[in-house]
Design a protein around this motif. Structure first.
Motif, short mmCIF file in Angstrom:
data_model
loop_
_atom_site.label_atom_id
_atom_site.label_comp_id
_atom_site.label_asym_id
_atom_site.label_seq_id
_atom_site.Cartn_x
_atom_site.Cartn_y
_atom_site.Cartn_z
N TRP A 275 0.85 -1.19 0.00
CA TRP A 275 0.00 0.00 0.00
C TRP A 275 0.89 1.24 0.00
N TYR A 285 -3.46 0.74 -3.65
CA TYR A 285 -2.78 -0.56 -3.63
C TYR A 285 -1.78 -0.60 -4.77
N SER A 287 -0.46 -2.78 -6.56
CA SER A 287 -0.71 -3.66 -7.70
C SER A 287 -1.73 -3.09 -8.67
N THR A 288 -2.32 -1.94 -8.33
CA THR A 288 -3.38 -1.37 -9.17
C THR A 288 -2.99 -0.03 -9.79
N ASN A 511 5.75 0.52 3.27
CA ASN A 511 4.34 0.18 3.16
C ASN A 511 3.52 1.08 4.08
N THR A 517 -3.96 -4.58 10.01
CA THR A 517 -4.56 -4.91 8.72
C THR A 517 -6.07 -4.68 8.75
N LEU A 521 -9.29 -7.11 4.48
CA LEU A 521 -8.11 -7.83 3.99
C LEU A 521 -7.85 -9.09 4.79
N GLY A 525 -8.46 -10.88 1.73
CA GLY A 525 -7.24 -10.46 1.06
C GLY A 525 -6.72 -11.45 0.05
N ASP A 529 -6.26 -10.83 -4.02
CA ASP A 529 -4.97 -11.00 -4.71
C ASP A 529 -5.06 -12.02 -5.84
N TRP A 556 -11.36 -6.15 -9.01
CA TRP A 556 -10.77 -6.16 -7.67
C TRP A 556 -11.50 -5.19 -6.74
N GLY A 561 -11.92 -4.54 -2.99
CA GLY A 561 -10.78 -3.63 -3.03
C GLY A 561 -11.15 -2.21 -2.67
N ILE A 565 -9.59 0.00 0.43
CA ILE A 565 -9.05 1.36 0.35
C ILE A 565 -9.69 2.23 1.43
#
Length: 573
Positions: A275, A285, A287-288, A511, A517, A521, A525, A529, A556, A561, A565
């Motif tokens: 993150w 995130y 990965s996005t 991060n 967490t 997630l 989570g 993923d 996602w 997702g 956020i």
């Protein structure tokens, strides 16, 4: 564009410049014996301070005598006049072989606590299913005097009002070593604070240096091809294609989780699985992001050109490693500990001349590459609000660190050896706070000794590592078991060299998710993923165009997702 720095990064960089010269760090798999000898500090000097708040002073008064003299000063190392009993709970360390007559409840550690501090440590229970049993006890609303907890358990206990606020006691009773560790990793320390109250002492980890990743390249091929170390991602591609043409191999190691390729993602300014904050300060995130989309586009091109094995989608890490051992590839994105995980078998099979060496992740954008850094702290020491002598817990914590330090090696070497023999030290995990600079200091010392040839200042255990690497340098094919040490600090250009450069330049990004967490997630989570991995894999192998990335990200968000956020914003803004 992602926000390149944050306040914690700047703070760490300032501290790094003050505390680090040639730095490095061993991975978590570093041998216990080395880990136990790298801590240093001012352990049992007679540290004294004035009494604390009314709350703390009352607790001290109730606890008979915690070492307060007639002037009101407190000696944190002093024993109690009358025996103090502390209760706790522990995991079952069944692998430990105790001397005859000893066990987890009665051993040299518990005897030393009694002899030195007049503290009687009692285990309410010992279990090989620690978290489950502790969760049941938390649900019942009763815990022992002090306990090792994870972040979720700490939050539950804090919200239930079951914990003692350690702030005043910490100021008075924590040793200088412990305070310096917490100052070094202030973000983890502060994660134990709820509404201004210190409910959990972070047990810390070995430092951010353990998390650096590299691109490892086969040296004999690099030399035979007349190629230099890669400065840019284009250089890395050139090396890969040259290896392919000359040796009939594929270019770069990859496997089905995309983990190895993801290690290269910071070269595009991307941080998958982490993150981060964008330029507007919003939490996203990694990965996005558009940066990761650019990385995927490049990898899709690599796959199309044969730089990645056509079978990578069926290969786990073990199979990918086998391809390295069997000379099917010459470039491998991997962690700092390549020498331990792959190197020993590789040198045994292929000889020293073919060894891989580490290089910094090259940039694909011309911007400095920031390594991805995650929260290393997983557990906390928490004290029950019902504990009659909460300051006594600090005596155990301080003593544990003292035994790890060079001071105990100098003053009480025999006791230190006996307390750490045969993993006995593991039984005190509930009183442990790790020195986050331990591996940095150790490996820097060994590296400097190898570079200068002067090992006179090394401790006995450091000297063992030094001699092992020297033996490898003199005859590497006869000592493949020392490949790990060689790759860490055996030559200029080893991982120590690059880690030092990363640290000195502050080239890392932390991060945003640090310790706690979001609920979504915890529950979903892995599912989220999986949505990303399946979609991104289709892009890499060419089953979908790069714009399919936006579709995957929307899936996602819809699957949780977006909620993740939102919860991240609530937790970390």
């Amino acid at each position: 564009m992602l926000q390149r720095k944050n306040k914690h990064l700047i703070k760490r960089r300032e501290m790094s410049m003050k505390k680090k010269t040639l730095s490095f760090m061993l991975a978590a798999i570093m041998t216990v014996i080395v880990c136990l000898t790298g801590c240093s500090g001012n352990g049992q000097e007679q540290q004294k301070t004035e009494g604390g708040s009314q709350q703390e002073q009352q607790k001290t008064a109730d606890s008979q005598d915690a070492g307060t003299d007639e002037n009101g000063e407190i000696d944190i190392w002093a024993p109690y006049e009358e025996t103090v009993t502390l209760t706790s709970v522990k995991s079952d360390y069944s692998y430990i072989a105790y001397p005859e007559g000893d066990d987890i409840d009665n051993n040299l550690w518990t005897k030393t606590y009694k002899d030195r501090f007049n503290i009687n440590l009692v285990n309410e229970w010992v279990s090989d299913d620690y978290d489950t049993k502790l969760n049941l006890q938390i649900a019942e609303g009763k815990i022992p005097d002090f306990v090792r907890v994870n972040a979720t358990q700490l939050k539950q206990l804090a919200e239930a009002g079951m914990l003692y606020d350690l702030k005043d006691l910490y100021d008075i009773y924590a040793s200088d070593d412990i305070k310096s560790f917490m100052e070094y990793d202030k973000q983890s320390f502060e994660s134990g604070i709820f509404d201004g109250k210190l409910y959990g002492l972070a047990q810390l980890h070995y430092g951010v240096e353990a998390q650096y990743d590299f691109v490892w390249i086969r040296q004999d091929w690099l030399k035979e091809c007349g190629l230099d170390a890669p400065e840019t991602m284009d250089d890395l591609v050139t090396i890969a294609k040259t290896f392919m043409d000359k040796y009939g191999v594929y270019g770069i190691s990859a496997e089905k989780s995309l983990e190895y390729l993801n290690l290269l993602a910071p070269g595009w300014g991307a941080h998958p699985g982490m993150w981060v904050r964008d330029d507007s300060g919003n939490i996203v995130y990694g990965s996005t992001t558009e940066e990761y989309k650019n990385a995927l586009a490049a990898w899709a091109e690599w796959y199309k050109e044969g730089m990645i094995s056509p079978d990578f989608i069926t290969m786990d890490m073990a199979k990918a490693n086998e391809d390295v051992l069997s000379n099917k590839v010459g470039i491998m994105p991997y962690y700092l500990w390549w020498g331990a995980a792959v190197g020993q078998d590789y040198v045994t099979a292929n000889g020293f001349d073919a060894i891989y060496r580490p290089y910094k992740i090259p940039s694909a954008t011309g911007e400095p590459v920031l390594q991805s850094i995650y929260c290393g702290n997983a557990t906390y020491i928490a004290v029950s609000k019902e504990c009659k002598n909460p300051e006594a817990v600090f005596k155990l914590i301080n003593f544990y660190q003292y035994i790890q330090s060079s001071e105990s090696q100098e003053k009480e070497a025999e006791l230190r050896e006996n307390l750490t023999k045969g993993s006995l030290v593991d039984t005190q995990a509930n009183a442990r706070i790790c020195n986050p600079t331990i591996q940095m200091n150790e490996t820097a010392s060994i590296y400097n000794a190898i570079m200068t040839g002067d090992a006179s200042k090394l401790t006995p255990n450091f000297l063992v590592s030094y001699n092992n690497v020297k033996a490898f340098i003199e005859d590497p094919d006869a000592h493949p078991e020392f490949t790990h040490g060689y790759c860490m600090y055996g030559f200029e250009g080893s991982t120590t060299t690059w880690v030092n450069e990363y640290v000195e330049k502050g080239e890392y990004l932390e991060n945003v998710l640090w310790a706690f967490t979001p609920e979504i997630l915890i529950k979903s989570g892995a599912t989220l993923d999986t949505i990303l991995l399946e979609g991104f894999t289709k892009i890499v192998v060419g089953d979908e165009p790069i714009d399919y990335f936006d579709t995957v990200v929307e899936k996602w968000k819809a699957a949780g997702g977006e909620q993740a956020i939102k919860e991240m914003e609530e937790l970390y803004n």
